[in-house]
Motif scaffolding. Sequence first.
Motif: not given
Length: 272
Positions: A228-230, A234-235, A244-245, A264-265
């Motif tokens: 969620a933070e990552i 990209a907002e 996001i994987v 590692q996303f």
Amino acid sequence: MTREDGPGRGAAPSEVVTDRAHNARVWNYWLGGEDNYLVDRAVGDQVTAMYPSIGEVARADRAFLGRSVAYLAGEAGMRQFLDIGTGLPTAENTHEVAQAVAPDARIVYVDNDPTVLAHARALLTSSPWGQTEYLDADVRDPGTILGSLGRTLDLERPVAVILLGILNFVPDTDEARSIVRRLLDAVAPGSHLVLTHPTLELGGSGNEEAMRFWNENATPPITARTGAEIASFAEGLDVLEPGIVSCSRWRVAPGEDPGPEVAQFGLVARKP
């Protein structure tokens, strides 16, 4: 200088600190390079003992770079790349991947580690039709980075902003988010964000302990973040499929062995 006492490509610049492990050199060690010192290898080996898949993370991150840059230079038609936190040059660097697809691609590398600086100027060459530049600058100072791009990149045209494994060295999430926003606000519509970031959500019981050891024995300190933070980085952007994987799972070619899922996303997102 021998392999036992320092990097295989020559003596360290005088400003390099060699009594404490540094991320760029340890990462180079995990990738099988020679630009590292005994202290880097000792810390790297200890982290590997605590978290055996860290080498797979390093290799998956590098493979993600290749796949994402090849996609951007090819299908997405990108011709400008800003790679911040490039690390020590190895095989298949951003300019090599991009210019193999689009020889006229222009690439600016940014890092603030003196070891990286010493090697980058000699190794980061360009095709005759494109251009490659190296900036000695800190990701925490996007204003300086953006103000130095005019010789190589045209910010009125789309730019691929590459931030692989670098925001994890900015401990404050609001600051990290602000850095990304400042960079993406400055580039044209059609630009892309390419990002990888370590997480505890995908990863192994030893990951948190290994990060704690790293922060006590190496520099710079690392911060893991949630998906969620990552995603917040990209907002306002359009995140490309598959979303996001784990970076080892991003657009692996049919029939290609993706290897294990790593902690590692990875994401690629487009500025509308």
